[in-house]
Design a protein around this motif. Structure first.
Motif, PDB file in Angstrom:
ATOM      1  N   PHE A 217       0.814  -1.218   0.000  1.00  0.00           N
ATOM      2  CA  PHE A 217       0.000   0.000   0.000  1.00  0.00           C
ATOM      3  C   PHE A 217       0.852   1.275   0.000  1.00  0.00           C
ATOM      4  O   PHE A 217       0.326   2.372  -0.162  1.00  0.00           O
ATOM      5  CB  PHE A 217      -0.946   0.016   1.219  1.00  0.00           C
ATOM      6  CG  PHE A 217      -1.927  -1.138   1.254  1.00  0.00           C
ATOM      7  CD1 PHE A 217      -2.644  -1.490   0.110  1.00  0.00           C
ATOM      8  CD2 PHE A 217      -2.139  -1.863   2.417  1.00  0.00           C
ATOM      9  CE1 PHE A 217      -3.552  -2.555   0.145  1.00  0.00           C
ATOM     10  CE2 PHE A 217      -3.043  -2.926   2.456  1.00  0.00           C
ATOM     11  CZ  PHE A 217      -3.748  -3.275   1.312  1.00  0.00           C
ATOM     12  N   GLY A 218       2.164   1.127   0.243  1.00  0.00           N
ATOM     13  CA  GLY A 218       3.044   2.299   0.243  1.00  0.00           C
ATOM     14  C   GLY A 218       2.766   3.265   1.378  1.00  0.00           C
ATOM     15  O   GLY A 218       2.966   4.477   1.229  1.00  0.00           O
ATOM     16  N   GLU A 219       2.311   2.737   2.508  1.00  0.00           N
ATOM     17  CA  GLU A 219       2.098   3.630   3.643  1.00  0.00           C
ATOM     18  C   GLU A 219       2.324   2.913   4.974  1.00  0.00           C
ATOM     19  O   GLU A 219       2.367   1.688   5.038  1.00  0.00           O
ATOM     20  CB  GLU A 219       0.719   4.290   3.602  1.00  0.00           C
ATOM     21  CG  GLU A 219      -0.459   3.356   3.628  1.00  0.00           C
ATOM     22  CD  GLU A 219      -1.803   4.104   3.491  1.00  0.00           C
ATOM     23  OE1 GLU A 219      -1.804   5.320   3.233  1.00  0.00           O
ATOM     24  OE2 GLU A 219      -2.828   3.434   3.653  1.00  0.00           O
ATOM     25  N   PHE A 220       2.484   3.704   6.036  1.00  0.00           N
ATOM     26  CA  PHE A 220       2.701   3.137   7.373  1.00  0.00           C
ATOM     27  C   PHE A 220       1.978   3.995   8.409  1.00  0.00           C
ATOM     28  O   PHE A 220       1.434   5.053   8.087  1.00  0.00           O
ATOM     29  CB  PHE A 220       4.203   3.010   7.686  1.00  0.00           C
ATOM     30  CG  PHE A 220       4.927   4.311   7.901  1.00  0.00           C
ATOM     31  CD1 PHE A 220       5.210   5.158   6.835  1.00  0.00           C
ATOM     32  CD2 PHE A 220       5.342   4.704   9.170  1.00  0.00           C
ATOM     33  CE1 PHE A 220       5.890   6.367   7.026  1.00  0.00           C
ATOM     34  CE2 PHE A 220       6.017   5.904   9.376  1.00  0.00           C
ATOM     35  CZ  PHE A 220       6.290   6.736   8.298  1.00  0.00           C
ATOM     36  N   LEU A 221       1.968   3.497   9.649  1.00  0.00           N
ATOM     37  CA  LEU A 221       1.203   4.111  10.745  1.00  0.00           C
ATOM     38  C   LEU A 221       2.092   4.935  11.672  1.00  0.00           C
ATOM     39  O   LEU A 221       3.190   4.508  12.013  1.00  0.00           O
ATOM     40  CB  LEU A 221       0.599   3.019  11.633  1.00  0.00           C
ATOM     41  CG  LEU A 221      -0.479   2.123  11.081  1.00  0.00           C
ATOM     42  CD1 LEU A 221      -0.841   1.072  12.131  1.00  0.00           C
ATOM     43  CD2 LEU A 221      -1.693   2.956  10.737  1.00  0.00           C
ATOM     44  N   ILE A 222       1.588   6.068  12.096  1.00  0.00           N
ATOM     45  CA  ILE A 222       2.229   6.818  13.178  1.00  0.00           C
ATOM     46  C   ILE A 222       1.143   7.168  14.190  1.00  0.00           C
ATOM     47  O   ILE A 222       0.052   7.581  13.805  1.00  0.00           O
ATOM     48  CB  ILE A 222       2.915   8.090  12.662  1.00  0.00           C
ATOM     49  CG1 ILE A 222       4.045   7.719  11.700  1.00  0.00           C
ATOM     50  CG2 ILE A 222       3.467   8.935  13.817  1.00  0.00           C
ATOM     51  CD1 ILE A 222       4.859   8.892  11.206  1.00  0.00           C
ATOM     52  N   GLU A 223       1.450   7.011  15.477  1.00  0.00           N
ATOM     53  CA  GLU A 223       0.431   7.191  16.516  1.00  0.00           C
ATOM     54  C   GLU A 223       0.870   8.120  17.628  1.00  0.00           C
ATOM     55  O   GLU A 223       2.051   8.249  17.915  1.00  0.00           O
ATOM     56  CB  GLU A 223       0.159   5.852  17.201  1.00  0.00           C
ATOM     57  CG  GLU A 223      -0.502   4.836  16.352  1.00  0.00           C
ATOM     58  CD  GLU A 223      -1.061   3.725  17.221  1.00  0.00           C
ATOM     59  OE1 GLU A 223      -1.953   3.990  18.039  1.00  0.00           O
ATOM     60  OE2 GLU A 223      -0.587   2.596  17.074  1.00  0.00           O
ATOM     61  N   GLY A 224      -0.127   8.670  18.303  1.00  0.00           N
ATOM     62  CA  GLY A 224       0.126   9.400  19.545  1.00  0.00           C
ATOM     63  C   GLY A 224       0.285  10.895  19.311  1.00  0.00           C
ATOM     64  O   GLY A 224       0.783  11.344  18.298  1.00  0.00           O
ATOM     65  N   GLU A 225      -0.133  11.669  20.293  1.00  0.00           N
ATOM     66  CA  GLU A 225      -0.134  13.130  20.156  1.00  0.00           C
ATOM     67  C   GLU A 225       1.235  13.699  19.814  1.00  0.00           C
ATOM     68  O   GLU A 225       1.377  14.524  18.915  1.00  0.00           O
ATOM     69  CB  GLU A 225      -0.619  13.763  21.470  1.00  0.00           C
ATOM     70  CG  GLU A 225      -2.126  13.697  21.634  1.00  0.00           C
ATOM     71  CD  GLU A 225      -2.575  14.551  22.807  1.00  0.00           C
ATOM     72  OE1 GLU A 225      -3.142  15.619  22.567  1.00  0.00           O
ATOM     73  OE2 GLU A 225      -2.333  14.127  23.955  1.00  0.00           O
ATOM     74  N   LYS A 226       2.250  13.259  20.567  1.00  0.00           N
ATOM     75  CA  LYS A 226       3.598  13.827  20.395  1.00  0.00           C
ATOM     76  C   LYS A 226       4.156  13.498  19.008  1.00  0.00           C
ATOM     77  O   LYS A 226       4.690  14.373  18.310  1.00  0.00           O
ATOM     78  CB  LYS A 226       4.501  13.265  21.509  1.00  0.00           C
ATOM     79  CG  LYS A 226       5.919  13.746  21.466  1.00  0.00           C
ATOM     80  CD  LYS A 226       6.020  15.202  21.838  1.00  0.00           C
ATOM     81  CE  LYS A 226       7.406  15.745  21.521  1.00  0.00           C
ATOM     82  NZ  LYS A 226       7.358  17.180  21.222  1.00  0.00           N
TER      83      LYS A 226
END
Lengths: 243, 243
Positions: free
Chosen positions: B24-33
């Motif tokens: 899919f050519g994408e990844f996850l980033i999480e969290g406010e900071k």
């Protein structure tokens, strides 16, 4: 070899919690490598549970046979490794004479077991014999801490003390790692004997304890990261203080 | 704000696996900071999912509203934190000119996501711009790696390359960390430009790669621990090489 009973299984599972470790006066150590180190140490083994493929020829302790399934029931590891020991909790009596060593590491509210275990392992590498933790820090006999130390818990003594009492009564320099500290690089030379004080990852050194710091220091930064992991910062400073 | 669909939920869960991140050519980033750092970076955001209590006034991206329950379904965190982004996988084109920098960090078969994430964070602290990993190393867009970098993935470029090809074609000094290396302390000065090569925690530098090492080095030991954690050893050496 005797086999494990249901009551023993239940007892061992309870040792994952600090209150039961303190009530029963024992903790768990797992894995071939750790047990090998344990057998060379002065720690007292209360019981040893092993699968039939465990082979340790120099072991003079009585071994209770467990199946792989039983081992996985009492283990804290995702891949249990042949052997698990119940070990008598050592009594680490605190004596202020340890502050006469060139370097004492003091930890204020370290909560992550992996961080504490890694710090103990690194302290052992650099020959630091004593770590003093605030009473609210994670228990060094927590299974995750024990696992992460890779046997260094046998060489480093971890004390749990009221830090303010200790820091108020020493004439040692107290170097505190802080993001507003003076930048140090490899030219830095600490006074001896000294105390290296590290705070928790999320809050740094607590306000009450910060008053005792004589020198705030910061590892010189050349890039953009806002902070270092506390185990990383502690390890770099242990290198700098002992190298 | 639009709401999340079942198909989107399914798609996001697949991104926990490397093969789907690449497909899919994408990844996850999480969290406010992390998202705060992401919004300041050049990374391209494909989608943002947030709970109604997320408050980021400077965000110009479209936000899809999710419930706390939905966020926990797509999150990799035990305590999901208000916001999650789908980010376009950057194309890190490798160019050998990066070896002209004073220091390039090369990692041979690092498998633990926490270790890689911590190394990226520390490299960022010390201003190291490029890390070259062997192709069998853990993916730097693995959610655990991303989380551990604390935003440093936006400042450090991680390349995946055949190490033997790169190391065979450079005239840089190649310092390899090894337990049979020459002990170094803070008086050590590396040549520049140099390569710092670290091996996997369990096996060290692989045999094939070890042949390219010009100088085997070991952090001076004063205590008893048999080894250091690889993220710790890398961090101490990055300090020594850049300080």
């Amino acid at each position: 070899m005797p086999e494990i009973t249901k009551n023993q299984l239940k007892h061992i599972r309870l040792l994952k919690q600090k209150k039961y470790r303190q009530e029963f006066g024992e903790f768990l150590i797992e894995g071939e490598k750790n047990i090998e180190e344990l057998l060379k140490s002065n720690f007292k083994i209360n019981a040893l549970y092993a699968t039939s493929d465990w082979n340790y020829t120099n072991c003079k302790e009585e071994v209770t046979l467990v199946t792989t399934k039983q081992l996985s029931q009492i283990s804290n590891l995702s891949s249990p490794n042949k052997v698990l020991a119940l070990v008598k909790l050592p009594i680490n009596e605190y004596n202020e004479s340890i502050l006469k060593n060139d370097l004492t590491l003091v930890l204020d509210s370290i909560n992550d077991p992996g961080n504490l275990g890694t710090i103990i392992r690194t302290a052992d590498w650099f020959g630091v014999k004593n770590i003093i933790c605030s009473t609210d820090s994670v228990d060094c006999y927590n299974p995750k801490v024990v696992q992460t130390t890779k046997g260094s818990l046998f060489n480093v003594t971890v004390h749990y003390q009221e830090l303010s009492t200790i820091l108020a009564n020493t004439s040692n320099k107290i170097y505190g790692a802080a993001l507003d500290g003076e930048e140090i690089n490899k030219d830095f030379s600490p006074q001896k004997p000294s105390i290296l004080l590290m705070g928790s990852e999320s809050h740094g050194i607590s306000e009450e304890i910060e008053n005792f710091v004589t020198d705030k220091i910061l590892i010189k930064q050349n890039g953009k990261a806002e902070s270092l992991n506390v185990a990383i910062a502690t390890s770099i400073l242990l290198y700098q203080f002992t190298s």
